[in-house]
Write a protein that holds these residues in place. Structure first.
Motif, short mmCIF file in Angstrom:
data_model
loop_
_atom_site.label_atom_id
_atom_site.label_comp_id
_atom_site.label_asym_id
_atom_site.label_seq_id
_atom_site.Cartn_x
_atom_site.Cartn_y
_atom_site.Cartn_z
N LYS A 218 0.81 -1.22 0.00
CA LYS A 218 0.00 0.00 0.00
C LYS A 218 0.85 1.27 0.00
O LYS A 218 0.32 2.38 -0.10
CB LYS A 218 -0.91 0.02 1.24
N LEU A 219 2.17 1.10 0.14
CA LEU A 219 3.07 2.25 0.26
C LEU A 219 3.87 2.50 -1.01
O LEU A 219 4.17 1.55 -1.75
CB LEU A 219 4.04 2.03 1.42
N PRO A 220 4.26 3.76 -1.25
CA PRO A 220 5.19 4.03 -2.36
C PRO A 220 6.60 3.65 -1.94
O PRO A 220 6.88 3.47 -0.74
CB PRO A 220 5.07 5.55 -2.53
N GLY A 221 7.49 3.50 -2.89
CA GLY A 221 8.88 3.20 -2.58
C GLY A 221 9.67 4.46 -2.31
O GLY A 221 9.29 5.56 -2.75
N ILE A 222 10.75 4.34 -1.55
CA ILE A 222 11.61 5.50 -1.28
C ILE A 222 12.19 5.99 -2.61
O ILE A 222 12.70 5.21 -3.41
CB ILE A 222 12.73 5.12 -0.29
N VAL A 241 6.13 1.79 7.92
CA VAL A 241 5.25 0.71 7.46
C VAL A 241 4.07 0.48 8.41
O VAL A 241 2.93 0.38 7.98
CB VAL A 241 6.04 -0.60 7.28
N LEU A 242 4.35 0.42 9.71
CA LEU A 242 3.30 0.10 10.67
C LEU A 242 2.31 1.25 10.86
O LEU A 242 1.10 1.03 10.99
CB LEU A 242 3.91 -0.30 12.02
N ARG A 243 2.80 2.47 10.87
CA ARG A 243 1.91 3.63 11.01
C ARG A 243 1.25 4.01 9.69
O ARG A 243 0.32 4.81 9.65
CB ARG A 243 2.69 4.83 11.54
N GLN A 244 1.78 3.45 8.58
CA GLN A 244 1.27 3.77 7.24
C GLN A 244 1.35 5.27 6.96
O GLN A 244 0.41 5.89 6.47
CB GLN A 244 -0.16 3.26 7.07
N THR A 245 2.51 5.84 7.30
CA THR A 245 2.78 7.25 7.02
C THR A 245 4.00 7.37 6.11
O THR A 245 4.86 6.48 6.08
CB THR A 245 3.03 8.06 8.31
N ARG A 273 5.35 -2.64 -6.12
CA ARG A 273 5.88 -3.40 -4.98
C ARG A 273 7.14 -2.73 -4.49
O ARG A 273 8.04 -2.42 -5.25
CB ARG A 273 6.18 -4.84 -5.41
N LYS A 274 7.16 -2.53 -3.19
CA LYS A 274 8.31 -1.87 -2.59
C LYS A 274 9.54 -2.77 -2.65
O LYS A 274 9.47 -3.95 -2.33
CB LYS A 274 8.01 -1.55 -1.12
N LYS A 275 10.64 -2.21 -3.06
CA LYS A 275 11.88 -2.97 -3.13
C LYS A 275 12.57 -2.90 -1.78
O LYS A 275 12.42 -1.96 -1.03
CB LYS A 275 12.80 -2.42 -4.22
N GLY A 276 13.39 -3.91 -1.52
CA GLY A 276 14.11 -3.94 -0.25
C GLY A 276 15.20 -2.89 -0.21
O GLY A 276 15.55 -2.29 -1.21
N LYS A 277 15.73 -2.67 0.99
CA LYS A 277 16.78 -1.68 1.14
C LYS A 277 18.01 -2.09 0.36
O LYS A 277 18.45 -3.23 0.41
CB LYS A 277 17.17 -1.55 2.62
N GLY A 278 18.57 -1.18 -0.35
CA GLY A 278 19.80 -1.44 -1.07
C GLY A 278 20.94 -0.71 -0.40
O GLY A 278 20.81 -0.14 0.66
#
Length: 306
Positions: A218-222, A241-245, A273-278
């Motif tokens: 539900k979130l955009p990617g950084i 992620v948890l606060r959805q902010t 889909r959000k990608k993992g931290k790089g």
């Protein structure tokens, strides 16, 4: 559908199905059953229930009897004999100069076999050791090499959370875990922080994986471009992620930039889909690859071969 009961043979061990027959068996009862290893003493952890036939490993064996007082005494005596067998096996390992770490000794209920669990870096030629042990115990001997996860499950301990290890307290089977799960949960990718006592990825990474997958979707990617409810366009700085902010870098008053926080439903963006931290350090990346390789090599648990 077939009527079965579920039986365990060790703490947090795999649950095996047996046919109760006409016996009135309750959860918590001790029972005597026959397995591929021989006659065993187990604890009923799930009472009578109907199970689909394709979920039962055939042939389904019946419960021999509910354990008597004599059976319980014999089981307690076997526990004492296991401690003695463990010490004897340790001495024999030293005598033969084998590079192996003995973890546990286990008698079958009928004393038809003694199993010794051990860990080692590679393959061990223990044929002479087996002969030596057989001459002492006068019964069948089985030496079973296990992985570090199985070792930790047997030994137990306290996790970094301060609680007893999941694998030793309630996890009956090991769940596949991966680096992807740590990335999905936005955890540090430092191998020392996401590894358990066994040196492998923590099993608890799986616990909240599904929730994080839903929330992240539900979130955009950084770095993504978003449009805010007040008509400003900006770049995503960070997400909770948890606060959805979402914290967004927006341009206000000419070239002045400002970081503002928005609820995700106050933003418009192209879902992806959000990608993992790089950007993890090269040393960490190399360690992560080693960790993933170890996960694949570990294979299935060797404790559940009944």
């Amino acid at each position: 559908m077939t009527k079965v009961i579920g039986v365990r043979f060790r703490t947090a061990g795999k649950i095996y199905f047996f046919a109760p027959g006409k016996l009135n068996i309750q959860t918590g009862d001790k029972v005597i059953v026959e397995t591929a290893r021989g006659v065993e003493f187990g604890t009923v952890v799930t009472g009578e229930k109907e199970v689909e036939d394709d979920k039962i490993m055939q042939p389904l064996k019946p419960v021999i009897r509910i354990a008597t007082a004599e059976d319980k005494k014999k089981d307690a005596k076997n526990r004492d004999k296991e401690k003695e067998a463990f010490g004897i096996c340790l001495e024999k390992i030293r005598k033969h100069g084998l590079e192996m770490k003995l973890i546990d000794a286990e008698y079958t209920f009928d004393n038809n076999k003694v199993l010794f669990y051990f860990t080692a870096d590679g393959r061990i030629d223990f044929r002479e050791l087996v002969k030596d042990l057989a001459s002492v115990f006068k019964t069948r001997i089985e030496l079973r090499q296990v992985g570090v996860r199985d070792e930790t499950k047997i030994m137990g301990g306290i996790g970094i959370c301060g609680r007893p290890l999941c694998c030793h307290s309630y996890l009956s089977e090991f769940i596949p875990v991966s680096i992807k799960m740590a990335k999905e949960q936005n955890l540090s990718l430092n191998p020392t922080k996401i590894s358990g006592v066994c040196g492998r990825l923590m099993c608890c990474l799986k616990n909240e994986e599904e929730t994080y997958e839903v929330l992240n979707s539900k979130l955009p990617g950084i770095g993504d471009t978003v449009t805010t409810a007040d008509g400003l366009r900006g770049e995503v700085h960070s997400v909770n992620v948890l606060r959805q902010t979402v914290k967004v870098i927006v341009v206000v008053d000419k070239d002045e930039k400002e970081i503002r926080e928005y609820k995700v439903d106050q933003l418009k963006f192209k879902p992806r889909r959000k990608k993992g931290k790089g950007g993890e350090k090269q040393e960490e990346a190399a360690e992560l690859k080693k960790l993933e390789a170890l996960e694949k090599r570990e294979g299935k648990s060797k404790l559940n071969d009944k």
